[in-house]
Structures are given as C-alpha cells and as structure tokens.
Design an enzyme around this catalytic site. Structure first.
Site, PDB file in Angstrom:
ATOM      1  N   HIS A 102       0.862  -1.182   0.000  1.00  0.00           N
ATOM      2  CA  HIS A 102       0.000   0.000   0.000  1.00  0.00           C
ATOM      3  C   HIS A 102       0.899   1.232   0.000  1.00  0.00           C
ATOM      4  O   HIS A 102       1.061   1.905   1.017  1.00  0.00           O
ATOM      5  CB  HIS A 102      -0.936  -0.001   1.206  1.00  0.00           C
ATOM      6  CG  HIS A 102      -2.247  -0.662   0.922  1.00  0.00           C
ATOM      7  ND1 HIS A 102      -3.122  -0.179  -0.027  1.00  0.00           N
ATOM      8  CD2 HIS A 102      -2.820  -1.778   1.429  1.00  0.00           C
ATOM      9  CE1 HIS A 102      -4.191  -0.961  -0.078  1.00  0.00           C
ATOM     10  NE2 HIS A 102      -4.038  -1.947   0.783  1.00  0.00           N
ATOM     11  N   HIS A 245      12.571   2.246 -27.524  1.00  0.00           N
ATOM     12  CA  HIS A 245      13.190   0.956 -27.841  1.00  0.00           C
ATOM     13  C   HIS A 245      13.418   0.807 -29.332  1.00  0.00           C
ATOM     14  O   HIS A 245      12.508   0.984 -30.133  1.00  0.00           O
ATOM     15  CB  HIS A 245      12.306  -0.194 -27.349  1.00  0.00           C
ATOM     16  CG  HIS A 245      12.378  -0.359 -25.870  1.00  0.00           C
ATOM     17  ND1 HIS A 245      13.463  -0.905 -25.229  1.00  0.00           N
ATOM     18  CD2 HIS A 245      11.511  -0.002 -24.901  1.00  0.00           C
ATOM     19  CE1 HIS A 245      13.252  -0.898 -23.933  1.00  0.00           C
ATOM     20  NE2 HIS A 245      12.076  -0.348 -23.706  1.00  0.00           N
ATOM     21  N   TYR A 302      -8.206   8.018 -17.684  1.00  0.00           N
ATOM     22  CA  TYR A 302      -9.074   8.789 -16.785  1.00  0.00           C
ATOM     23  C   TYR A 302      -9.273  10.206 -17.305  1.00  0.00           C
ATOM     24  O   TYR A 302      -8.360  10.808 -17.856  1.00  0.00           O
ATOM     25  CB  TYR A 302      -8.450   8.878 -15.382  1.00  0.00           C
ATOM     26  CG  TYR A 302      -8.263   7.550 -14.686  1.00  0.00           C
ATOM     27  CD1 TYR A 302      -8.989   6.424 -15.068  1.00  0.00           C
ATOM     28  CD2 TYR A 302      -7.364   7.434 -13.634  1.00  0.00           C
ATOM     29  CE1 TYR A 302      -8.799   5.220 -14.415  1.00  0.00           C
ATOM     30  CE2 TYR A 302      -7.178   6.226 -12.980  1.00  0.00           C
ATOM     31  CZ  TYR A 302      -7.896   5.118 -13.380  1.00  0.00           C
ATOM     32  OH  TYR A 302      -7.715   3.931 -12.739  1.00  0.00           O
ATOM     33  N   GLU A 375      -0.139   8.536  11.128  1.00  0.00           N
ATOM     34  CA  GLU A 375      -1.435   7.936  11.522  1.00  0.00           C
ATOM     35  C   GLU A 375      -2.250   8.829  12.454  1.00  0.00           C
ATOM     36  O   GLU A 375      -3.468   8.700  12.517  1.00  0.00           O
ATOM     37  CB  GLU A 375      -1.190   6.596  12.230  1.00  0.00           C
ATOM     38  CG  GLU A 375      -0.838   5.451  11.304  1.00  0.00           C
ATOM     39  CD  GLU A 375      -0.658   4.146  12.083  1.00  0.00           C
ATOM     40  OE1 GLU A 375      -0.233   4.207  13.253  1.00  0.00           O
ATOM     41  OE2 GLU A 375      -0.941   3.079  11.506  1.00  0.00           O
TER      42      GLU A 375
END
Ligand SMILES: [Zn+2]
Ligand SMILES: [Zn+2]
Length: 396
Positions: A102, A245, A302, A375
């Site tokens: 995550h 490439h 998106y 946190e």
C-alpha cells in the site's frame, strides 16, 4: 450535529481506525484482486448495520445508510488497491504479501471511510439524506480502472447519488493540513505509443536506409515543441517520452522504433487538441524523412478530475471548522485519479489530507517503497468524511 461531539467519538474510535489501517496495510492486494479487502470492508459495514452490496463491478463494495427523507444521496468514496512495490518501510505491520504494498495510502483511505461509516451509522437518525459508501477497486490501473465498472453496475443508482466526495493522503503536504481547490485538481493521464516504421540497413550506409532512430529523436524534439510553441503558456501541460526501444547492434540500422510517453492536461478541450497534435506531429516528422509513424493512445484513460467550484467552497468551510487543522489551496497535480469518473456523474469534490511529518521521519512521497503516513491525523480525514456527509445530508 456538533463538530466537537463527532470529533470526540472519532477519538474514542481511533484505536480501531488504526487497527483497521494496519490490518489492510499488512494485507495489500493489487488492482482487480481486492478480494480479501472487499470482504473485510463488507463485513465491517455489516457489523455497523450498514446495508451492503458486494461484487459491484468486480470487487467493488457499496454501503448504504438510508436517511429519513432520502431528499439527497451523498457518495463517499475510498479506493482499496495496492501497488506492485516491494515495501522497505521496516514497519512492524509491513506488507505480508511479497512485492505488493500500500504505497499510495489506499489502506488509510479504506480505514478512514470505514471509521466514518461507523460514526455515521450511529447518527443515522440525524440524517435526512442517504449516505452511500463507494469502496472502489483498481484506482491504480489508469485505464478502465474501478470506478467505471462500478458505475456500469449501478453503484450510483438506487438511490441515485447526487454528489461524490473523495479524499487522498498525500506526502506532498504536511500532517495537519487539508489541501483543496475548485476546478481541475488532477490531470487526465493519457499514455501513448508511437511506432516509427523506417527501413533497416547497414550502419555504414545510412543513405541506403531510413533510420527510425534518427527520425524518432526528431519526433521527440518536435513533441516537446508542441508544449512550448502551440499551447498557451499559462495552461499546465506535460508531455514526456519515458521509454524508447529500437535496435540490436552497433552497426545495424533497425527497421522500427517504439516510444512510450504520457500526456497530462487539465482541460478536456486542450486534451483533445494535443492528442491530435501529437499524432500529426509524429506522422509529419516521419513523413518528412520518408518514414511512417503511428500513434496510439491508451483507451479509457481517466478524465480530468474536476471539483465543482460551488460545492468545493462549501466543503472548504466544512474543513475549516475542524479545529487544529489548516486548509490550504493547492495547485492542480499532474497525476490522474479514477475518482474523476464518479465526479463526472455526480459533481462533488476531491481533496487531500497531508501526511508528511519530518519529525517522525515520514518524508517519502506516494508510490515510494518507504511511503507511510502520519497515523495521528487519519482521524481528521475520517472526521472530514463525516462532517461533509452531515453538511449535505443532515437535517436542515
Ligand atoms: Zn497512486
Ligand atoms: Zn492513490
């Protein structure tokens, strides 16, 4: 509802919020594979007495709290997927799923929205409107993503969602801040591939060949000129070629060259204009040198993440009511976000919760193998969900 009462309730629930975040952090799952995460979310929602619909557009989960009149339905959104990153945080609750982490904080998003669902479920009799919890898969996919499959599977209907709100933790901003802006806040991330078809030959005789490497390098130069010579300088645009490439040996001119790049824009009209310009530029440069170039854009990239200006002002004032937190105006970011698809259907706002804290050594950006969050501030993210939901769906 009194902000201070809700804040206290969240403080009492904070231990549980952190526990959920750490469990999710330890058990990350890649895009479209959020099976355990989705089950965890659904079980938690059910334990709060929230109506649950599972397997929405794949691994999506939708929770619903019905308000008294249902005059409005507010959607709160969190993404659940992790990244193919080998974690290097050294945290005691580091990923147990090797090579998956995550690293974008979606564990925090899921935990904050679960905490908000818990608080809102306790205050359901103070709600006039409905609250829908949209736990989406595959935000990191960048193409089809997870929002679109959920929308196609009816996530925004029955009841119809009027507004969507999303929140992202970000290492760019210090802990103790919310960052927000009206209008475009995240870019449309268009990936492209350009293939140059030349004619191979001996490296000692370039005149007998059509050199796709020489032509490709001219295409790159010309593409960077699109930004500087064809676009209003006041409009943010990024064009980057990030992979090239071609060729196998020092004395062989190859037949073809392939390059991959990304285009970032904050305006759908400008986006369409530049997409065409990139294709025309590659084709034109190639033609000038006797070659052929094809340009393909990834499908379903998106859209621009657009914050409704009026709703954003209301959310800003809600955030400003949270004592101890600072609300700052952010510039748009050139990353993309799948929340854009929800916002296209249900105008709303997407904003950031700062999580950087130098004193605690929390300094790494999102997607870094050392990324983590402060946190202590997650409860304020959860509180913002609760307050935004109450502001729009609470009893008047
Ligand atoms: Zn990310
Ligand atoms: Zn993210």
């Amino acid at each position: 509802m009194n902000t201070e009462v809700l804040r206290k309730e969240l403080e009492e629930y904070n231990e549980e919020l952190i526990k959920m975040r750490r469990y999710l952090h330890e058990n990350p799952e890649l895009s479209y594979q959020e099976i355990n995460t989705a089950k965890y979310v659904a079980d938690k929602l059910r334990s709060f007495g929230v109506e649950v619909r599972e397997h929405v557009g794949g691994t999506g989960v939708v929770g619903l709290i019905r308000g008294k009149t249902g005059r409005i339905t507010i959607g709160l959104r969190a993404d659940m997927d992790a990244l193919p990153v080998e974690e290097q945080t050294g945290l005691p609750f580091a990923s147990k799923n090797k090579g998956v982490m995550h690293a974008c904080g979606h564990d925090s998003h899921t935990a904050m929205l679960l905490a908000a669902a818990y608080i809102l479920s306790k205050h359901r009799d103070e709600l006039d409107g409905n609250i829908k919890f949209l736990f989406q898969p595959a935000e990191e996919d960048g193409g089809r993503g997870g929002a679109l499959p959920m929308i196609e599977d009816g996530a925004l209907e029955n009841p119809h969602v009027d507004h969507v709100f999303g929140l992202h933790v970000l290492g760019d901003f210090p802990a103790g801040t919310f960052a927000i802006r009206g209008g475009a806040i995240m870019a449309a991330p268009d990936g492209f591939k350009i293939t140059v078809h030349g004619k191979g030959g001996h490296g000692s005789a370039p005149a007998d060949a059509i050199d796709p490497i020489y032509i490709g390098s001219n295409i790159i130069n010309a593409l960077y000129g699109v930004r500087s010579r064809f676009i209003d300088q006041r409009k943010p645009v990024t064009i980057s070629v990030c992979s090239v490439h071609s060729g196998t040996k020092d004395n062989i001119i190859p037949d073809n060259l392939e390059m991959l790049g990304t285009l970032r824009t904050l305006d759908e009209d400008l986006r369409a204009f530049i997409k065409k310009k990139i294709g025309d530029t590659a084709a034109g440069v190639a033609e000038a040198f006797g070659a052929r170039a094809e340009t393909e854009f990834i499908e379903n990239a998106y859209p621009v993440t657009y914050n409704d200006p009026k709703i954003t002002e209301e959310v800003r004032s809600v955030l400003e009511s949270i004592k101890g937190m600072k609300v700052i105006e952010t510039e748009p970011l050139m990353g993309g976000e799948d929340v854009s698809r929800f916002l296209q259907k249900a105008p709303g706002t997407y904003y950031f919760l700062g999580t950087r804290n130098e004193k605690k050594g929390i300094i790494y950006p999102n997607h870094s193998p050392r990324f983590t969050v402060d946190e202590d501030y997650l409860k304020y993210g959860a509180l913002s969900h609760v307050l935004v939901a109450m502001h729009f769906a609470g009893k008047k």
